[in-house]
Scaffold this active site. Sequence first.
Site, PDB file in Angstrom:
ATOM      1  CB  THR A  16      28.471  30.633  49.872  1.00 22.34           C
ATOM      2  OG1 THR A  16      29.186  30.962  48.671  1.00 22.34           O
ATOM      3  CG2 THR A  16      27.716  31.864  50.372  1.00 22.34           C
ATOM      4  CB  ILE A  19      39.357  28.850  52.165  1.00 17.19           C
ATOM      5  CG1 ILE A  19      40.345  27.863  51.539  1.00 17.19           C
ATOM      6  CG2 ILE A  19      40.007  29.548  53.362  1.00 17.19           C
ATOM      7  CD1 ILE A  19      41.581  28.519  50.937  1.00 17.19           C
ATOM      8  CE1 TYR A 153      44.402  34.047  43.920  1.00 12.79           C
ATOM      9  CE2 TYR A 153      46.474  32.846  43.850  1.00 12.79           C
ATOM     10  CZ  TYR A 153      45.287  33.148  44.486  1.00 12.79           C
ATOM     11  OH  TYR A 153      44.985  32.554  45.690  1.00 12.79           O
TER      12      TYR A 153
END
Length: 263
Positions: A16, A19, A153
């Site tokens: 939405t 990327i 991450y």
Amino acid sequence: MGIDLNGKTAVVTGSTQGIGLAIARRLSEAGADVVVNGRNAGRVDDVVATLNEQLSGTVRGIAADVTTAEGAETLVTDVGTIDVLVNNLGIFGSTPALEIDDEEWRRFLDTNVVSAARLTRLVLPGMMARGWGRVLNIASDSAIVIPEEMIHYGASKSALLAMSRGYAKAAARTGVTVNSVIAGPTHTEGVEDFVYELVDRDLPWDEAQREFMKTARPQSLIGRLIEPEEIANMVAYLASPLASATTGGALRVDGGYVDSILP
């Protein structure tokens, strides 16, 4: 070189914004029937309406939280046959290494890795039985150059590279390919917030971006943030029949950020 995805159904998770949205748009432009996915039904509906106004392709939306087993099964069941799966959903954020607790580690791994593994496990058998399919996992330069301020991450994106290679082996000799795309520092709404966490919030965006690249990402050879459309172009190629001999790979769209010949 024409990229033709007519007759193919492509699902892009977390599409939405950023990327994911750029990928959904590019796949639709290439002729695919695209399914936009996100957790917020209103946001999904808005994006679908906008894309269908702008493009001649067919775009529909399914709101489902694919970080849960129920949400993943809902998405796969509602779509039906899936020819292209783009595992784009991911979260990121900066936390000092010694302050990342168990709960935060689980949240990053569940969202960035387990959700992609679950969806791949659900769609790969059908692709293999039909003799054609594409699974693409959106990774990051942080998978290779682990940032000190976000090792959770980086570790999750490293796991995506390994997962892609493993599933490619599972799909060997079936006509199905599995690859990861290593995205470099990219200009998205979320990244703008992240940049301003690390530089002076009073700086205009162009100056803030330059300062961020100079101080936090000096390895970049292009000296700027990558635009989402540049990531989407690589994804569209890998999703197409043109990339039939590319599988188990980690393809870089990183602006030369990673200082190595291989990932």
